[in-house]
Design a protein around this motif. Structure first.
Motif, PDB file in Angstrom:
ATOM      1  N   ASN A 334      11.619 -11.320   4.450  1.00 20.35           N
ATOM      2  CA  ASN A 334      10.343 -10.969   3.819  1.00 20.35           C
ATOM      3  C   ASN A 334      10.099  -9.464   3.819  1.00 20.35           C
ATOM      4  O   ASN A 334       8.967  -9.000   3.980  1.00 20.35           O
ATOM      5  CB  ASN A 334       9.171 -11.671   4.529  1.00 20.35           C
ATOM      6  CG  ASN A 334       9.288 -13.175   4.465  1.00 20.35           C
ATOM      7  OD1 ASN A 334       9.622 -13.731   3.430  1.00 20.35           O
ATOM      8  ND2 ASN A 334       9.022 -13.835   5.582  1.00 20.35           N
ATOM      9  N   SER A 335      11.152  -8.687   3.644  1.00 18.14           N
ATOM     10  CA  SER A 335      11.028  -7.238   3.773  1.00 18.14           C
ATOM     11  C   SER A 335      10.115  -6.619   2.738  1.00 18.14           C
ATOM     12  O   SER A 335       9.363  -5.687   3.033  1.00 18.14           O
ATOM     13  CB  SER A 335      12.415  -6.588   3.711  1.00 18.14           C
ATOM     14  OG  SER A 335      13.051  -6.895   2.485  1.00 18.14           O
ATOM     15  N   PHE A 336      10.151  -7.111   1.496  1.00 17.43           N
ATOM     16  CA  PHE A 336       9.317  -6.512   0.470  1.00 17.43           C
ATOM     17  C   PHE A 336       7.846  -6.848   0.700  1.00 17.43           C
ATOM     18  O   PHE A 336       6.973  -5.982   0.540  1.00 17.43           O
ATOM     19  CB  PHE A 336       9.746  -6.987  -0.924  1.00 17.43           C
ATOM     20  CG  PHE A 336       9.195  -6.135  -2.030  1.00 17.43           C
ATOM     21  CD1 PHE A 336       9.776  -4.916  -2.339  1.00 17.43           C
ATOM     22  CD2 PHE A 336       8.075  -6.531  -2.748  1.00 17.43           C
ATOM     23  CE1 PHE A 336       9.263  -4.112  -3.346  1.00 17.43           C
ATOM     24  CE2 PHE A 336       7.561  -5.744  -3.760  1.00 17.43           C
ATOM     25  CZ  PHE A 336       8.157  -4.533  -4.060  1.00 17.43           C
ATOM     26  N   PHE A 339       6.660  -4.675   3.421  1.00 10.88           N
ATOM     27  CA  PHE A 339       6.415  -3.313   2.940  1.00 10.88           C
ATOM     28  C   PHE A 339       5.029  -3.207   2.310  1.00 10.88           C
ATOM     29  O   PHE A 339       4.277  -2.271   2.583  1.00 10.88           O
ATOM     30  CB  PHE A 339       7.501  -2.928   1.926  1.00 10.88           C
ATOM     31  CG  PHE A 339       7.144  -1.742   1.075  1.00 10.88           C
ATOM     32  CD1 PHE A 339       7.116  -0.467   1.609  1.00 10.88           C
ATOM     33  CD2 PHE A 339       6.827  -1.906  -0.270  1.00 10.88           C
ATOM     34  CE1 PHE A 339       6.777   0.625   0.826  1.00 10.88           C
ATOM     35  CE2 PHE A 339       6.498  -0.834  -1.059  1.00 10.88           C
ATOM     36  CZ  PHE A 339       6.463   0.442  -0.516  1.00 10.88           C
ATOM     37  N   LEU A 340       4.662  -4.169   1.469  1.00  8.55           N
ATOM     38  CA  LEU A 340       3.342  -4.140   0.831  1.00  8.55           C
ATOM     39  C   LEU A 340       2.230  -4.306   1.857  1.00  8.55           C
ATOM     40  O   LEU A 340       1.160  -3.691   1.732  1.00  8.55           O
ATOM     41  CB  LEU A 340       3.248  -5.226  -0.234  1.00  8.55           C
ATOM     42  CG  LEU A 340       4.121  -5.034  -1.481  1.00  8.55           C
ATOM     43  CD1 LEU A 340       3.996  -6.231  -2.417  1.00  8.55           C
ATOM     44  CD2 LEU A 340       3.747  -3.749  -2.207  1.00  8.55           C
ATOM     45  N   GLN A 341       2.490  -5.107   2.885  1.00  9.10           N
ATOM     46  CA  GLN A 341       1.494  -5.275   3.939  1.00  9.10           C
ATOM     47  C   GLN A 341       1.293  -3.971   4.708  1.00  9.10           C
ATOM     48  O   GLN A 341       0.163  -3.593   5.039  1.00  9.10           O
ATOM     49  CB  GLN A 341       1.927  -6.388   4.893  1.00  9.10           C
ATOM     50  CG  GLN A 341       0.874  -6.710   5.954  1.00  9.10           C
ATOM     51  CD  GLN A 341       1.329  -7.775   6.920  1.00  9.10           C
ATOM     52  OE1 GLN A 341       2.525  -7.956   7.132  1.00  9.10           O
ATOM     53  NE2 GLN A 341       0.393  -8.472   7.538  1.00  9.10           N
ATOM     54  N   VAL A 342       2.380  -3.265   4.982  1.00 12.19           N
ATOM     55  CA  VAL A 342       2.276  -1.960   5.654  1.00 12.19           C
ATOM     56  C   VAL A 342       1.466  -1.000   4.793  1.00 12.19           C
ATOM     57  O   VAL A 342       0.598  -0.272   5.295  1.00 12.19           O
ATOM     58  CB  VAL A 342       3.676  -1.394   5.957  1.00 12.19           C
ATOM     59  CG1 VAL A 342       3.584   0.051   6.428  1.00 12.19           C
ATOM     60  CG2 VAL A 342       4.378  -2.242   7.011  1.00 12.19           C
ATOM     61  N   HIS A 345      -2.290  -1.872   5.059  1.00 13.13           N
ATOM     62  CA  HIS A 345      -2.919  -1.571   6.346  1.00 13.13           C
ATOM     63  C   HIS A 345      -2.932  -0.078   6.645  1.00 13.13           C
ATOM     64  O   HIS A 345      -3.890   0.421   7.245  1.00 13.13           O
ATOM     65  CB  HIS A 345      -2.212  -2.330   7.471  1.00 13.13           C
ATOM     66  CG  HIS A 345      -2.578  -3.777   7.529  1.00 13.13           C
ATOM     67  ND1 HIS A 345      -3.662  -4.249   8.215  1.00 13.13           N
ATOM     68  CD2 HIS A 345      -2.008  -4.871   6.950  1.00 13.13           C
ATOM     69  CE1 HIS A 345      -3.750  -5.554   8.079  1.00 13.13           C
ATOM     70  NE2 HIS A 345      -2.751  -5.962   7.319  1.00 13.13           N
ATOM     71  N   HIS A 346      -1.896   0.648   6.238  1.00 14.15           N
ATOM     72  CA  HIS A 346      -1.866   2.089   6.498  1.00 14.15           C
ATOM     73  C   HIS A 346      -2.857   2.834   5.620  1.00 14.15           C
ATOM     74  O   HIS A 346      -3.368   3.887   6.007  1.00 14.15           O
ATOM     75  CB  HIS A 346      -0.456   2.633   6.290  1.00 14.15           C
ATOM     76  CG  HIS A 346       0.439   2.435   7.475  1.00 14.15           C
ATOM     77  ND1 HIS A 346       1.127   3.467   8.065  1.00 14.15           N
ATOM     78  CD2 HIS A 346       0.742   1.332   8.193  1.00 14.15           C
ATOM     79  CE1 HIS A 346       1.819   3.009   9.092  1.00 14.15           C
ATOM     80  NE2 HIS A 346       1.612   1.708   9.184  1.00 14.15           N
ATOM     81  N   GLU A 347      -3.076   2.372   4.408  1.00 12.26           N
ATOM     82  CA  GLU A 347      -4.059   2.939   3.486  1.00 12.26           C
ATOM     83  C   GLU A 347      -3.752   4.370   3.064  1.00 12.26           C
ATOM     84  O   GLU A 347      -4.603   5.060   2.519  1.00 12.26           O
ATOM     85  CB  GLU A 347      -5.470   2.858   4.076  1.00 12.26           C
ATOM     86  CG  GLU A 347      -5.925   1.436   4.362  1.00 12.26           C
ATOM     87  CD  GLU A 347      -7.368   1.340   4.803  1.00 12.26           C
ATOM     88  OE1 GLU A 347      -8.057   0.414   4.377  1.00 12.26           O
ATOM     89  OE2 GLU A 347      -7.799   2.224   5.591  1.00 12.26           O
ATOM     90  N   GLY A 617       3.283   1.182  -4.021  1.00 15.56           N
ATOM     91  CA  GLY A 617       2.927   0.107  -3.105  1.00 15.56           C
ATOM     92  C   GLY A 617       1.468   0.178  -2.688  1.00 15.56           C
ATOM     93  O   GLY A 617       0.778  -0.843  -2.592  1.00 15.56           O
ATOM     94  N   LEU A 618       0.970   1.385  -2.449  1.00 13.73           N
ATOM     95  CA  LEU A 618      -0.440   1.564  -2.114  1.00 13.73           C
ATOM     96  C   LEU A 618      -1.336   1.151  -3.274  1.00 13.73           C
ATOM     97  O   LEU A 618      -2.379   0.519  -3.085  1.00 13.73           O
ATOM     98  CB  LEU A 618      -0.709   3.031  -1.764  1.00 13.73           C
ATOM     99  CG  LEU A 618      -0.441   3.469  -0.332  1.00 13.73           C
ATOM    100  CD1 LEU A 618      -0.474   4.984  -0.236  1.00 13.73           C
ATOM    101  CD2 LEU A 618      -1.477   2.870   0.604  1.00 13.73           C
ATOM    102  N   GLU A 619      -0.903   1.508  -4.467  1.00 13.12           N
ATOM    103  CA  GLU A 619      -1.707   1.183  -5.641  1.00 13.12           C
ATOM    104  C   GLU A 619      -1.843  -0.330  -5.808  1.00 13.12           C
ATOM    105  O   GLU A 619      -2.930  -0.845  -6.073  1.00 13.12           O
ATOM    106  CB  GLU A 619      -1.079   1.807  -6.888  1.00 13.12           C
ATOM    107  CG  GLU A 619      -1.920   1.676  -8.141  1.00 13.12           C
ATOM    108  CD  GLU A 619      -1.339   2.435  -9.318  1.00 13.12           C
ATOM    109  OE1 GLU A 619      -1.836   2.240 -10.439  1.00 13.12           O
ATOM    110  OE2 GLU A 619      -0.379   3.222  -9.123  1.00 13.12           O
TER     111      GLU A 619
END
Length: 625
Positions: A334-336, A339-342, A345-347, A617-619
């Motif tokens: 579930n790496s991708f 990545f989106l979860q990071v 949360h990091h924002e 990813g942030l977007e």
């Protein structure tokens, strides 16, 4: 460690539905309890008395005093208190307050914190040893007081316009309540693509328009009558504490380390130690073992199969005969999605490396065993000279200015693959102004000639590198101080720690950020770099505690993460993500990037490709979600 959200509005009542939805976005920061308090109050203004509507919400991660007595929002007479963090010396402070006649109805740190601030204001914070973000609404004074700890371990953001004030532990909660369209500040994007970093700002501005922050080490007041936020620092990162003698003895360091670690074991729930295989975390293990406290923690080691760090961690626990659990970090599963979860949360944009992608898995594995508190070695590199490339060059320049040739000669013999000592020594004889100009020219010419950047030349040449260590003319102590002050690299790693841990509802505690260790920043380059070793003071501390195989280890490698493998395995989804981005059109030529990536896949592994992916990813995960 918790999370809170509050809204204060003029005239218009609070939307309870939106408030609840916003508070629920903070559930991961405090899954044990949710508290909400609504109130209305009148405030005088230049235009007459105005009715204000307020809502205070808290998500609790219960660590101390697990009973409902410490439920938040914590109400006391006409005051409403929201608090996120830990006050490690709360027992001592509470004892002093009891002598002054204060009665406590709880046994945790929340009430001690509140009573201290009510009686002492900003002055009380100078005695606090811990990490925090708090909000104190005082109806009697018609004001709201906000603050963060010295280094900014705990986040605190706010949105302010003519009618609304939102204060939150996360940007996402503010976005959810207001329905805000988050937009990057252009200067933050330019800094990221030109200089490679989006570190927490040294000002109240953040990387998003309309979102501000309470700065680390600051105490702020919001005056409802004037509808205005003011603030000032209560901590000075650049000078030793008042009354300090400047004579920093090794034994003093050892004693502070002992008490710092012991105080961070105070918890009504289980505690773990994250043993990375480096000097700093193994020094914590050395303290625990020498003080016979090792049975109070469960030790975890992370194995990526790609560095020697895990081997060194194993050597430490084997030598002491203590139990430790290995977490095998699987970057393929579930790496991708991870990545989106990071990103969410990091924002903000983050370095695309093993620290960002491995640590969330570590904390998740620890949380699954019912352990919500983790000790780690954050802060050792910044306070004690752990960076050869970032700090050592300033030490050399100080030595050359002082004609300390014995130290220079000793250092010259220590050149290695990772520290480039001789290059730094040779550079020390060049004027700093010349080297600064040379590096600046190289960066800007490369950016202007880059075929995939859309940044206009005037912006490239007017942009200022935000790194506070960018000036090679800085003295060694100034370099250390700049990096622990707002805007420095310490703030970046602390941001990572908080978000990585909180993704799994885990509290991260860092004994090396104890306020009593700040004076050792000023002990000088000779104590930081000696006999071919960096962080020499910390290495010597093992001798008075428990020597371990990591004590004289040359260089920690960090979590090795196979970014190449990740990009190759997720190439199609990465390109779809970049293709969907809308906020980079006037910074990066994404169409050309994708066209080249179809012919030359390695383009996605370039620094520009990774940075574009991170913003995309942030977007998707935060801005559009």
């Amino acid at each position: 460690m918790c999370g809170f959200f509050q809204v204060i509005q003029k005239t218009v009542p609070i939307s309870r539905e939106k408030f609840t939805a916003a508070l629920n976005t903070l559930h991961h920061r405090g899954p044990d309890d949710q508290g909400v308090h609504y109130l209305d109050f009148n405030t005088p203004t230049a235009d007459g008395e105005v009715v204000c509507h307020a809502a205070f919400g808290h998500q609790r991660l219960s660590i101390l005093d697990l009973s409902d007595r410490s439920h938040q929002p914590f109400l006391s007479q006409d005051k409403v208190f929201l608090y996120n963090g830990e006050l490690y010396n709360y027992r001592q402070i509470g004892a002093q307050l009891k002598k002054q006649g204060v009665d406590f109805r709880t046994t945790g740190d929340t009430e001690v914190f509140l009573r201290s601030v009510v009686s002492g204001g900003a002055g009380a914070l100078t005695d606090f040893n811990g990490m925090w973000a708090f909000s104190l609404f005082d109806a009697g004074r018609n004001a709201l007081y906000l603050s963060r700890d010295r280094y900014g371990k705990k986040p605190l953001f706010y949105y302010l316009d003519d009618e609304v004030l939102c204060v939150s532990s996360s940007i996402g909660a503010i976005k959810t309540y207001l329905g805000l369209n988050l937009e990057f500040r252009r200067s933050a994007l330019l800094d990221y693509f030109l200089f490679g970093s989006m570190h927490p700002s040294a000002s109240a501005e953040t990387h998003f328009q309309k979102i501000s922050q309470i700065l680390p080490g600051h105490y702020c007041t919001f005056d409802f009558s004037r509808w205005e936020m003011t603030g000032a620092p209560y901590f000075d990162w650049h000078h030793p504490p008042a009354g300090s003698t400047g004579d920093y003895q090794q034994q003093d360091l050892v004693e502070v380390l002992r008490d710092s670690v012991a105080s961070r074991l105070v918890s009504d729930r289980p505690v773990a130690l994250l043993l990375s295989g480096g000097i700093d975390s193994s020094l914590l293990l050395s303290v625990l073992y020498s003080e016979k406290l090792q049975d109070q923690v469960k030790i975890f080691m992370g194995d990526t199969g790609r560095s020697d760090d895990y081997k060194y961690a194993q050597k430490c626990v084997q030598e002491l005969g203590v139990a430790a659990e290995t977490v095998v970090l699987d970057y393929d599963s579930n790496s991708f999605e991870q990545f989106l979860q990071v990103c969410r949360h990091h924002e903000k944009a983050f370095p695309f490396n093993g620290n960002a992608m491995a640590m969330p898995q570590m904390y998740e594995a620890i949380a699954q065993q019912g352990i919500p508190v983790v000790l780690d070695g954050t802060g050792g590199d910044e306070l004690f000279g752990g960076y050869w490339g970032r700090q050592f060059q300033a030490a050399v320049r100080d030595a050359v200015r002082r004609r300390d040739w014995a130290w220079v000669k000793q250092s010259y013999a220590c050149d290695g693959r990772v520290n480039n000592v001789r290059r730094h020594i040779r550079d020390a004889f060049w004027p700093a102004r010349y080297l600064n100009a040379k590096q600046s020219l190289k960066t800007r010419v490369s950016a202007q000639l880059h075929p995939l950047l859309n940044i206009p030349a005037p912006e490239i040449w007017s942009a200022k590198n935000p790194d506070p260590l960018n000036d090679l003319g800085l003295g060694f102590t100034d370099v250390l101080c700049n990096d622990i002050a707002p805007g420095g690299r310490l703030g970046e790693w602390i941001w990572h720690n908080d978000r990585n841990a909180m993704m799994a509802s885990v509290e991260n505690r860092s004994p090396l950020l104890d306020m009593r260790l700040h004076p050792f920043v000023f002990s000088g380059y000779r104590k930081k770099y000696a006999d071919c070793w960096n962080k020499h003071e910390l290495r010597k501390a093992f001798d008075a505690l428990q020597p371990l195989p990591t004590q004289w280890r040359s260089q920690k490698q960090g979590f090795r993460w196979d970014g190449k493998h990740f990009i190759n395995n997720n190439r199609t989804r990465i390109m779809e993500l970049i293709e969907a981005t809308e906020c980079l059109s006037d910074v990066v030529n994404t169409k050309r990037l994708l066209s080249l990536a179809r012919k030359y896949p390695n383009i996605l592994r370039s620094s520009l490709g990774k940075r574009t992916l991170c913003i995309a990813g942030l977007e998707q995960s935060l801005i559009k979600n």
